[in-house]
Design a protein around this motif. Structure first.
Motif, PDB file in Angstrom:
ATOM      1  N   GLU A   1       0.670  -1.031   0.208  1.00  0.00           N
ATOM      2  CA  GLU A   1      -0.028   0.349   0.195  1.00  0.00           C
ATOM      3  C   GLU A   1       1.185   1.291  -0.027  1.00  0.00           C
ATOM      4  O   GLU A   1       2.383   1.159   0.198  1.00  0.00           O
ATOM      5  N   LEU A   2       0.079   2.765  -0.091  1.00  0.00           N
ATOM      6  CA  LEU A   2       1.262   3.904   0.619  1.00  0.00           C
ATOM      7  C   LEU A   2       0.658   4.056   1.547  1.00  0.00           C
ATOM      8  O   LEU A   2       0.543   3.224   2.508  1.00  0.00           O
ATOM      9  N   SER A   3       1.734   5.367   2.130  1.00  0.00           N
ATOM     10  CA  SER A   3       1.896   5.419   3.492  1.00  0.00           C
ATOM     11  C   SER A   3       0.168   6.191   3.785  1.00  0.00           C
ATOM     12  O   SER A   3      -0.003   7.266   3.732  1.00  0.00           O
ATOM     13  N   GLY A   4      -0.930   5.821   3.877  1.00  0.00           N
ATOM     14  CA  GLY A   4      -2.328   6.147   4.104  1.00  0.00           C
ATOM     15  C   GLY A   4      -3.268   5.714   2.570  1.00  0.00           C
ATOM     16  O   GLY A   4      -4.756   6.140   2.717  1.00  0.00           O
ATOM     17  N   MET A   5      -2.757   4.595   1.631  1.00  0.00           N
ATOM     18  CA  MET A   5      -4.245   4.894   0.711  1.00  0.00           C
ATOM     19  C   MET A   5      -3.230   3.514   0.586  1.00  0.00           C
ATOM     20  O   MET A   5      -2.815   2.370   0.529  1.00  0.00           O
ATOM     21  N   ASN A   6      -4.510   3.034  -0.462  1.00  0.00           N
ATOM     22  CA  ASN A   6      -4.645   1.592  -0.868  1.00  0.00           C
ATOM     23  C   ASN A   6      -4.376   1.758  -2.523  1.00  0.00           C
ATOM     24  O   ASN A   6      -3.812   2.859  -3.357  1.00  0.00           O
ATOM     25  N   PHE A   7      -3.785   1.248  -2.807  1.00  0.00           N
ATOM     26  CA  PHE A   7      -3.207   0.574  -4.789  1.00  0.00           C
ATOM     27  C   PHE A   7      -4.147  -0.307  -5.163  1.00  0.00           C
ATOM     28  O   PHE A   7      -4.472  -1.259  -5.357  1.00  0.00           O
ATOM     29  N   PHE A   8      -4.059   0.203  -6.826  1.00  0.00           N
ATOM     30  CA  PHE A   8      -4.914  -0.309  -7.082  1.00  0.00           C
ATOM     31  C   PHE A   8      -4.163  -0.324  -9.244  1.00  0.00           C
ATOM     32  O   PHE A   8      -3.415   0.776  -9.314  1.00  0.00           O
ATOM     33  N   ALA A   9      -4.547  -1.040 -10.134  1.00  0.00           N
ATOM     34  CA  ALA A   9      -3.339  -0.844 -10.998  1.00  0.00           C
ATOM     35  C   ALA A   9      -4.985  -2.398 -12.094  1.00  0.00           C
ATOM     36  O   ALA A   9      -5.248  -2.580 -11.612  1.00  0.00           O
ATOM     37  N   VAL A  10      -4.994  -0.952 -13.172  1.00  0.00           N
ATOM     38  CA  VAL A  10      -5.993  -1.827 -14.582  1.00  0.00           C
ATOM     39  C   VAL A  10      -4.876  -2.696 -14.944  1.00  0.00           C
ATOM     40  O   VAL A  10      -3.763  -1.623 -16.088  1.00  0.00           O
ATOM     41  N   VAL A  11      -5.059  -4.051 -15.163  1.00  0.00           N
ATOM     42  CA  VAL A  11      -3.887  -4.367 -16.340  1.00  0.00           C
ATOM     43  C   VAL A  11      -4.820  -5.564 -16.951  1.00  0.00           C
ATOM     44  O   VAL A  11      -5.733  -6.668 -16.868  1.00  0.00           O
TER      45      VAL A  11
END
Lengths: 374, 374
Positions: free
Chosen positions: A240-250
């Motif tokens: 994750e980021l410091s304080g946010m979740n991560f998403f990717a479009v693959v």
């Protein structure tokens, strides 16, 4: 469009109003420049836990609290917190976004740090009462909100390393502008770790944020906005980021890291997953090896990345880079899926779209000042 | 027998005395039962950092401090601390044990959390001044001491996740009994981790202690005294206890885990190593696989284990056990090497033996109340 908070049949613990609160509210002026989390509304809530039980809470004038120098929160970080927003855009009725989710997570974090659970009635008093009392100061432009900060901390004065037997729960409110309007450049952190496997990464506790500061300083030096954390054991998978979740479009699918126990279960993350699926997008919670993702970006298979959280809502990621300066570029302003998910979520939060998920909670009438006893 | 604090030529920042401090000291009565870290002496020290510089410190009456509810210490655990002791056994002159080591570690922890360094003069004012003002309340039986707690925390009121630009440094003092007189039973923690590799395990920060509470609760349930933490990546090597370093006597040699970056560099640990070597004992800093150690205990090759720290000094370990109840026994009251190292260290700290290492620091005259300006 908004729903009342669910009545779970829990008995009201009762609350008090501090003398001078009305005067403080009447005297408060919203400054022109708000920023994020730096201006505080004139009303706050506090409830204390002592001798194994919660005492009635009190709505107080926002101002300094008295703390023993030996209080456990100052030494051993016995502190958990939440963040949620009340929206009142374009003159609509104020409403909170999924407040019951924050209550559940608050108590899950509390359990991890051996702090007592906050009863639902105390939490509901706090977040709705503080919203109602500060309602006149909720800024109304799109992206703006009243950022609510419920927090729970050990006040017992004792330097022994044990669980605090005296604890306070507070809710403060910050009229805020949008947190991170632009697209972000992330440093892939290959040296440090945010949290340990088998640690407290899934809890929303102060210690997880303190240890991220050094990497944040490094980001600033190297020209990045934020840290992208990898798993602490293999140093391979994106967390994750410091304080946010991560998403990717693959390959046209939306991927996000599985909740492994060292990732915070973001409420915006959960909302994005539901929202994306409702719009026909395939979503997969999976492990995402950062080096594989970099290849997918180079091959054009990964077209967009974004981060999400309560403060930032959804923020596009424009590049992922290394400490040595190598950078992997994504669309500078984010892609179409990012933009459309952000708009759809904001439309629900800000009351322009139908709340088909039942996410928005209106303020119950009993928290209107006119219904509160003096 | 004691040495004055080294004069490093740093200019005195000056300090103030709060009104009513003398009266508070005169009115203070030491309770009969002290415990550890729960009674606080009547004088404390505070210095604030603002706009990039330290303001003159003040000796104050011990009592509640005022903190903004948005202070970073309450949310993001921007807090580091130290612990050291002043001894005054059998009517000898009060002296501190290796206070310069705590100053160095405090600033190393501060750097890890992006907090400003505490200048030596401010630290020296704090620890020696607080000792001098509370000198009448240093209990004088062997094992007793004035436990000093210097701590540094972010007071800036802002919910953004950045470094605090307003910080306070305080020193409080607790007249204390011995911390852990008996021998200890340890739970080998194979599930949770205290800190991450590449994390903040080597810093003395609140977050490292908060995450240990759940395992401590498990220890209590299972009938153990404390957690023995393993390395967070391989879950194989012994790291430390929650708040103490680990030693084992194997084949007549003293082994202790290497400082890997996720272990606190204990000042008692360093003192034990120096003391043992001076007494002709071979000491090795090395990795110690817990399963190998269990075999060595079974084979009789490991004859003693102990833990050490400022609070407990040296405490024998009488068993190492698993969550399923299997336990590996050591001498119930500890072995001869443990007892002799403990006695030798206490003899130096309590002034019965010559301070050949130059570890004890007397209170400079300028911190005597009679030398302080009103």
């Amino acid at each position: 469009m908004t729903q009342p908070v669910p009545d779970h049949g829990i008995q009201d613990t009762g609350f008090q109003l501090q003398d001078g609160l009305d005067e403080a509210i009447a005297a408060f002026c919203l400054p022109e420049v708000l920023g994020f989390g730096s201006v505080f509304g004139p009303a706050m809530f506090r409830a204390d836990y002592r001798d194994g039980q919660w005492l009635p809470g009190e709505f107080q004038r926002y101002g300094p609290i008295a703390l023993e120098p030996g209080a456990k929160v100052l030494h051993y970080a016995q502190e958990v917190f939440e963040g949620l927003k009340a929206y009142r855009v374009d003159g609509r009725e104020a409403a909170l976004f999924r407040p019951e989710m924050n209550w559940r997570r608050l108590n899950s974090s509390a359990a991890r740090l051996c702090l007592p659970a906050v009863p639902e009635s105390v939490y509901v008093d706090g977040v709705f009462g503080v919203t109602a009392l500060n309602e006149a100061f909720i800024p109304g432009a799109s992206g703006e909100s009243l950022y609510l900060r419920p927090f729970l901390f050990g006040t017992e004065s004792n330097l022994g390393m044990g669980v605090a037997r005296e604890v306070s729960f507070m809710v403060i409110a910050s009229p805020s502008q949008a947190y991170h309007p632009g697209s972000m450049s992330l440093l892939i952190e290959r040296g440090e770790s945010r949290v340990a496997g088998g640690g407290i990464g899934a809890a929303k506790v102060g210690g997880n944020y303190a240890c991220a500061l050094q990497s944040a300083a490094r980001c600033a030096e190297l020209g990045y906005d934020l840290t992208l954390w990898l798993d602490p054991v293999k140093r391979r998978d994106i967390e994750e980021l410091s304080g946010m979740n991560f998403f990717a479009v693959v390959d046209g699918r939306l991927l996000t890291p599985t909740l492994t126990g060292s990732i915070l279960a973001g409420i915006t993350r959960d909302s994005v997953i539901q929202l994306a699926r409702s719009r026909g997008l395939e979503v997969e919670e999976t492990s995402i090896a950062v080096d594989e993702l970099l290849e997918w970006i180079a091959q054009g298979r990964c077209s967009e990345c974004f981060a999400c959280g309560t403060a930032a809502i959804i923020a596009p990621i424009r590049e992922l880079g290394e400490a040595d300066g190598r950078r992997c570029q994504l669309p500078p302003e984010g892609g179409a899926i990012t933009a459309s998910l952000r708009q759809a979520l904001l439309d629900i939060q800000e009351g322009r779209a139908e709340d088909t998920f039942g996410w928005m909670a209106a303020i119950p009438d009993r928290y209107r000042r006119s219904s509160m006893s003096l």
